[in-house]
Design a protein around this motif. Sequence first.
Motif, PDB file in Angstrom:
ATOM      1  N   TYR A 265      43.560  23.619  37.674  1.00 48.32           N
ATOM      2  CA  TYR A 265      44.018  24.998  37.800  1.00 48.32           C
ATOM      3  C   TYR A 265      45.373  25.137  37.112  1.00 48.32           C
ATOM      4  O   TYR A 265      46.357  24.549  37.544  1.00 48.32           O
ATOM      5  N   PRO A 266      45.426  25.916  36.019  1.00 41.86           N
ATOM      6  CA  PRO A 266      46.699  26.117  35.327  1.00 41.86           C
ATOM      7  C   PRO A 266      47.553  27.157  36.059  1.00 41.86           C
ATOM      8  O   PRO A 266      47.062  27.875  36.934  1.00 41.86           O
ATOM      9  N   ALA A 267      48.812  27.238  35.680  1.00 38.34           N
ATOM     10  CA  ALA A 267      49.725  28.173  36.332  1.00 38.34           C
ATOM     11  C   ALA A 267      49.425  29.619  35.956  1.00 38.34           C
ATOM     12  O   ALA A 267      49.771  30.542  36.699  1.00 38.34           O
ATOM     13  N   SER A 268      48.775  29.835  34.820  1.00 42.39           N
ATOM     14  CA  SER A 268      48.466  31.190  34.355  1.00 42.39           C
ATOM     15  C   SER A 268      46.979  31.298  34.041  1.00 42.39           C
ATOM     16  O   SER A 268      46.350  30.330  33.629  1.00 42.39           O
ATOM     17  N   ARG A 269      46.428  32.505  34.241  1.00 41.12           N
ATOM     18  CA  ARG A 269      45.028  32.723  33.913  1.00 41.12           C
ATOM     19  C   ARG A 269      44.819  33.026  32.436  1.00 41.12           C
ATOM     20  O   ARG A 269      43.683  33.125  31.981  1.00 41.12           O
ATOM     21  N   ALA A 270      45.895  33.173  31.675  1.00 41.88           N
ATOM     22  CA  ALA A 270      45.777  33.491  30.251  1.00 41.88           C
ATOM     23  C   ALA A 270      45.300  32.268  29.474  1.00 41.88           C
ATOM     24  O   ALA A 270      45.849  31.172  29.629  1.00 41.88           O
ATOM     25  N   TYR A 271      44.293  32.472  28.627  1.00 48.61           N
ATOM     26  CA  TYR A 271      43.718  31.359  27.879  1.00 48.61           C
ATOM     27  C   TYR A 271      44.707  30.765  26.895  1.00 48.61           C
ATOM     28  O   TYR A 271      44.598  29.583  26.532  1.00 48.61           O
ATOM     29  N   ASN A 272      45.692  31.554  26.428  1.00 43.59           N
ATOM     30  CA  ASN A 272      46.642  31.088  25.415  1.00 43.59           C
ATOM     31  C   ASN A 272      48.015  30.780  26.009  1.00 43.59           C
ATOM     32  O   ASN A 272      48.991  30.613  25.277  1.00 43.59           O
ATOM     33  N   HIS A 273      48.106  30.682  27.320  1.00 42.61           N
ATOM     34  CA  HIS A 273      49.383  30.339  27.952  1.00 42.61           C
ATOM     35  C   HIS A 273      49.757  28.902  27.617  1.00 42.61           C
ATOM     36  O   HIS A 273      48.903  28.016  27.563  1.00 42.61           O
ATOM     37  N   ASP A 274      51.040  28.674  27.389  1.00 40.89           N
ATOM     38  CA  ASP A 274      51.517  27.319  27.127  1.00 40.89           C
ATOM     39  C   ASP A 274      51.518  26.553  28.441  1.00 40.89           C
ATOM     40  O   ASP A 274      52.406  26.707  29.272  1.00 40.89           O
ATOM     41  N   CYS A 275      50.507  25.730  28.609  1.00 43.31           N
ATOM     42  CA  CYS A 275      50.289  25.054  29.883  1.00 43.31           C
ATOM     43  C   CYS A 275      51.455  24.154  30.275  1.00 43.31           C
ATOM     44  O   CYS A 275      51.745  23.976  31.462  1.00 43.31           O
ATOM     45  N   ASP A 276      52.126  23.595  29.282  1.00 43.26           N
ATOM     46  CA  ASP A 276      53.186  22.633  29.565  1.00 43.26           C
ATOM     47  C   ASP A 276      54.575  23.262  29.624  1.00 43.26           C
ATOM     48  O   ASP A 276      55.569  22.565  29.831  1.00 43.26           O
ATOM     49  N   ALA A 277      54.648  24.580  29.448  1.00 43.53           N
ATOM     50  CA  ALA A 277      55.947  25.252  29.456  1.00 43.53           C
ATOM     51  C   ALA A 277      56.476  25.381  30.880  1.00 43.53           C
ATOM     52  O   ALA A 277      55.719  25.577  31.829  1.00 43.53           O
ATOM     53  N   ASP A 278      57.769  25.296  31.007  1.00 41.07           N
ATOM     54  CA  ASP A 278      58.454  25.539  32.288  1.00 41.07           C
ATOM     55  C   ASP A 278      57.922  24.661  33.414  1.00 41.07           C
ATOM     56  O   ASP A 278      57.977  25.049  34.589  1.00 41.07           O
ATOM     57  N   GLY A 279      57.377  23.513  33.067  1.00 40.55           N
ATOM     58  CA  GLY A 279      56.884  22.605  34.096  1.00 40.55           C
ATOM     59  C   GLY A 279      55.674  23.109  34.840  1.00 40.55           C
ATOM     60  O   GLY A 279      55.341  22.593  35.914  1.00 40.55           O
TER      61      GLY A 279
END
Length: 595
Positions: A265-279
């Motif tokens: 589960y990523p922090a954002s539901r956006a497919y293009n969100h930078d998964c590794d940004a801001d921890g």
Amino acid sequence: MRRMTAGAATLAVAGALAVAALPAAHAAPERPGAPAAGKPGHGHTVDLQLLAINDFHGALEPPSGSAGRVTHEHEDGSLEDIDAGGVEYLATALREAREGERRTVTVAAGDMVGATPLISGLFHDEPTIEALNQLGMDVVGVGNHEFDEGWRELIRKQEGGCHPEDGCYVEGREFEGADFPFLAANVVHEETGKPILAPYTVLNLKGAKVGFIGVTLEGTANIVTEEGIRGLEFLDEAETINRYTKELRRKGVNAVVALIHEGGYPASRAYNHDCDADGGGLSGPVVDIAERTDAAVDVLITGHTHQPYVCTIPDPAGNDRLVTSAAANGTLFTELNMRYDRRTKDIVRASVEGTNRVVHRDHRKATDLTELVTFWSELAAPVANRPIGWISEDILGRGAGTLESPLGNLIADAQLAHARQLDDAAALALMNPGGIRADLTYAASGDEGDGVVTYGEGFTVQPFSNTVHLIDLSGEQLLAVLREQVSGANEAVPKILQPSEGFSWTLDLTRSGADRVVAESVTVNGQPLDPAATYRVAVNSFLAGGGDGFPTLAEGASPLVGGNDMDVLAEYLAAVSSAESPIAAPPADRITILR
């Protein structure tokens, strides 16, 4: 790629390598402005492209409602929902992505079939297998839904042949099976310990040998019908991948990709969100699997959670490794680009890059897939287009994004009404959220008109052909069932049962484990739950067998089997709605949630 035969699968299980060249159809003229893959300039390395999907669930036609939307994050942080998916568009998107690529492979991480709309489910998902063949699918790891109709039916999907009960659907047209191997490394026969299908395969991409290992989640047995997997065992994902990674390396195959039907589960539901940004990173079961998977595995393609992400998780050696997922229903695909070192016969880890790409519906349709969809749609039409109810607004199920959904409550009400026809002592009904696969949308998906619910749309919501069961539970057992929503197998990811009207409780999310169910809050038809009393409870056959981590339901006494759950929903909608008096979404207010 040659078709996998029973003999070939047996050889693969025994450890032989299935080495095959990619179909020539994957090669295409270079697209304008794109560098030619594999061109001179990398010295001893060549470029590889890997295209991946997961959780396709037979979405041949553009999926409706939330099932057919992805979320785009703009540079200013705002979010936009985009309609996406449909196999005719997916085929075009994949073919365009392959243009100019000399070494390209298309893979999937499970749940290609099962929980499918009527156009596929009515025909035991033969249409989906045929569509995947035409898409140019090369390798598929199994998921839990590949076992919805039992493991022997999965073998038929691999090898072909008419259905043992329903036969062939058109005279002279026999189902030929998958042109690609299903991989099931961690699904073994209890008696022999051998996988039911090939554990891995190796593709020779113009001299670059890449091994693919496929596993499904170890907990598959808890979320599929017991009858279909009797005699099978599901092994630990990471341990299994590590075993076959070592076997591949002994055979000189150092480039390894794992297809894992378990996710995060990523922090954002956006497919293009930078998964590794801001921890932000990734949470969920796949994190532990990734951290334990051999560092020799170069990429982890995952699924199951229907989330979009391209994240890095350190491998056991401490080096970053990509872990990806392309949401679900063919709305996205992941494009991975990397270099293969011909000296080490391995992927250059630092070169691996991944991007999730939208399957836009303004793509041109692939005509060969249009022909396939039209063929099966016309066969399904007499059943699919029958009206079964009328609604005045969207009734959200999977798309509600909440622990309790209006559609979940509606289905529970339908099952309680059916149960009371069988036994007027029926007190309540409970519906598992995972059995609700879509929403009922007001906007017409075909020619039926706005607000009309067709049998095909209902089937998309409830595609499993469960039956409604009546069982006796004591009040103490019923409380135990509620606690199992948030404890045991469901503690990390709760499965909140959808209640029929008159049954309510409080869920306190500030607490932990089973204590999140407030015992004194549980009421049945306005009366406090009596631990010593006996309650007649309606559930579907999957839950009645203890599925989804509810073992107490399997202890239910005095079982009585009712009708098919989809037919029950159709009968209920016909009884409570009409063209002149469509129904609105019931309020989702039966569970009080404290945060």
